[in-house]
Design a protein around this motif. Structure first.
Motif, PDB file in Angstrom:
ATOM      1  N   ALA A  61       0.840  -1.181   0.000  1.00 25.96           N
ATOM      2  CA  ALA A  61       0.000   0.000   0.000  1.00 25.96           C
ATOM      3  C   ALA A  61       0.884   1.242   0.000  1.00 25.96           C
ATOM      4  CB  ALA A  61      -0.900  -0.006   1.239  1.00 25.96           C
ATOM      5  N   ASP A  62       0.396   2.309  -0.593  1.00 25.64           N
ATOM      6  CA  ASP A  62       1.191   3.537  -0.677  1.00 25.64           C
ATOM      7  C   ASP A  62       1.603   4.038   0.706  1.00 25.64           C
ATOM      8  OD1 ASP A  62      -0.589   4.988  -3.523  1.00 25.64           O
ATOM      9  OD2 ASP A  62       1.066   3.562  -3.421  1.00 25.64           O
ATOM     10  N   SER A  63       0.757   3.802   1.687  1.00 24.45           N
ATOM     11  CA  SER A  63       1.026   4.317   3.027  1.00 24.45           C
ATOM     12  C   SER A  63       2.227   3.645   3.698  1.00 24.45           C
ATOM     13  CB  SER A  63      -0.212   4.156   3.914  1.00 24.45           C
ATOM     14  OG  SER A  63      -0.602   2.796   3.975  1.00 24.45           O
ATOM     15  N   VAL A  64       2.644   2.469   3.207  1.00 28.02           N
ATOM     16  CA  VAL A  64       3.752   1.754   3.847  1.00 28.02           C
ATOM     17  C   VAL A  64       4.917   1.518   2.894  1.00 28.02           C
ATOM     18  CG1 VAL A  64       2.094   0.600   5.359  1.00 28.02           C
ATOM     19  CG2 VAL A  64       2.943  -0.599   3.335  1.00 28.02           C
ATOM     20  N   LYS A  65       4.755   1.892   1.645  1.00 24.45           N
ATOM     21  CA  LYS A  65       5.792   1.631   0.645  1.00 24.45           C
ATOM     22  C   LYS A  65       7.107   2.298   1.064  1.00 24.45           C
ATOM     23  CE  LYS A  65       3.976   1.407  -3.328  1.00 24.45           C
ATOM     24  NZ  LYS A  65       3.323   1.757  -4.620  1.00 24.45           N
ATOM     25  N   GLY A  66       8.179   1.543   0.968  1.00 25.70           N
ATOM     26  CA  GLY A  66       9.487   2.053   1.360  1.00 25.70           C
ATOM     27  C   GLY A  66       9.806   1.872   2.826  1.00 25.70           C
ATOM     28  N   ARG A  67       8.812   1.497   3.617  1.00 22.21           N
ATOM     29  CA  ARG A  67       9.028   1.312   5.057  1.00 22.21           C
ATOM     30  C   ARG A  67       8.810  -0.142   5.494  1.00 22.21           C
ATOM     31  NH1 ARG A  67       5.683   3.684   8.594  1.00 22.21           N
ATOM     32  NH2 ARG A  67       3.891   3.722   7.166  1.00 22.21           N
ATOM     33  N   PHE A  68       7.898  -0.831   4.843  1.00 28.46           N
ATOM     34  CA  PHE A  68       7.561  -2.216   5.201  1.00 28.46           C
ATOM     35  C   PHE A  68       8.101  -3.165   4.133  1.00 28.46           C
ATOM     36  CE2 PHE A  68       3.420  -1.429   7.841  1.00 28.46           C
ATOM     37  CZ  PHE A  68       4.109  -0.491   8.618  1.00 28.46           C
ATOM     38  N   THR A  69       8.471  -4.362   4.571  1.00 24.92           N
ATOM     39  CA  THR A  69       8.940  -5.397   3.657  1.00 24.92           C
ATOM     40  C   THR A  69       8.314  -6.732   4.033  1.00 24.92           C
ATOM     41  OG1 THR A  69      11.079  -4.280   3.391  1.00 24.92           O
ATOM     42  CG2 THR A  69      10.942  -6.571   2.688  1.00 24.92           C
ATOM     43  N   ILE A  70       7.668  -7.362   3.051  1.00 21.55           N
ATOM     44  CA  ILE A  70       7.081  -8.680   3.259  1.00 21.55           C
ATOM     45  C   ILE A  70       8.052  -9.726   2.723  1.00 21.55           C
ATOM     46  CG2 ILE A  70       5.821  -8.662   1.062  1.00 21.55           C
ATOM     47  CD1 ILE A  70       3.536 -10.134   2.478  1.00 21.55           C
ATOM     48  N   SER A  71       8.130 -10.847   3.416  1.00 19.70           N
ATOM     49  CA  SER A  71       9.007 -11.925   2.956  1.00 19.70           C
ATOM     50  C   SER A  71       8.494 -13.240   3.512  1.00 19.70           C
ATOM     51  CB  SER A  71      10.453 -11.686   3.401  1.00 19.70           C
ATOM     52  OG  SER A  71      10.555 -11.687   4.813  1.00 19.70           O
ATOM     53  N   ARG A  72       9.010 -14.327   2.965  1.00 22.83           N
ATOM     54  CA  ARG A  72       8.631 -15.636   3.470  1.00 22.83           C
ATOM     55  C   ARG A  72       9.882 -16.509   3.601  1.00 22.83           C
ATOM     56  NH1 ARG A  72       4.394 -18.317   0.535  1.00 22.83           N
ATOM     57  NH2 ARG A  72       3.854 -16.697  -0.926  1.00 22.83           N
ATOM     58  N   ASP A  73       9.861 -17.386   4.577  1.00 22.37           N
ATOM     59  CA  ASP A  73      10.918 -18.384   4.760  1.00 22.37           C
ATOM     60  C   ASP A  73      10.236 -19.745   4.678  1.00 22.37           C
ATOM     61  OD1 ASP A  73      12.803 -20.198   5.717  1.00 22.37           O
ATOM     62  OD2 ASP A  73      13.669 -18.762   7.101  1.00 22.37           O
ATOM     63  N   ASN A  74      10.352 -20.361   3.529  1.00 28.65           N
ATOM     64  CA  ASN A  74       9.643 -21.624   3.320  1.00 28.65           C
ATOM     65  C   ASN A  74      10.180 -22.734   4.211  1.00 28.65           C
ATOM     66  OD1 ASN A  74       7.956 -20.498   1.386  1.00 28.65           O
ATOM     67  ND2 ASN A  74       9.415 -20.911  -0.265  1.00 28.65           N
TER      68      ASN A  74
END
Length: 116
Positions: A61-74
């Motif tokens: 979302a624009d409100s979190v872009k550049g500040r939040f990062t999503i990732s997964r560890d399978n």
């Protein structure tokens, strides 16, 4: 037994960081697209970020872009949301959701409070 358990919320000062986790058991996260949502007091639930199941394409979302990062560890069957430069307006209950072709699973939610 299927479980999707969130952790990592808490109280943090503005400008601080938190990392939220959603750990899955009873199903394989690699097969699912994952979304993070949040709901602030008196407001509706809004989408924050998501990651695809096929090629790990991400959306913010624009409100979190550049500040939040999503990732997964399978290997750990866990998805993360790294939140940096937190603002008071990020205060909300955060939820993760695993989207499957047939079934979807929600985490129970974790409170994030950004305040000095």
């Amino acid at each position: 037994q299927v479980q999707f358990v969130e952790s990592g919320g808490g109280l943090v000062q503005p400008g601080g960081s938190l990392r939220l986790s959603c750990a899955a058991s009873g199903f394989t996260l690699d097969d699912y697209a994952i979304g993070w949502f949040r709901q602030a007091p008196g407001k509706g639930r809004e989408g924050v970020s998501c990651i695809s199941s096929s090629d790990d394409t991400t959306y913010y979302a624009d409100s979190v872009k550049g500040r939040f990062t999503i990732s997964r560890d399978n290997a750990k069957n866990t998805v993360y949301l790294q939140m940096n430069s937190l603002k008071p307006e990020d205060t909300a209950v955060y939820f993760c959701k695993a989207y499957g072709n047939v079934l979807s699973y929600w985490g129970q939610g974790t409170q994030v409070t950004v305040s000095s």
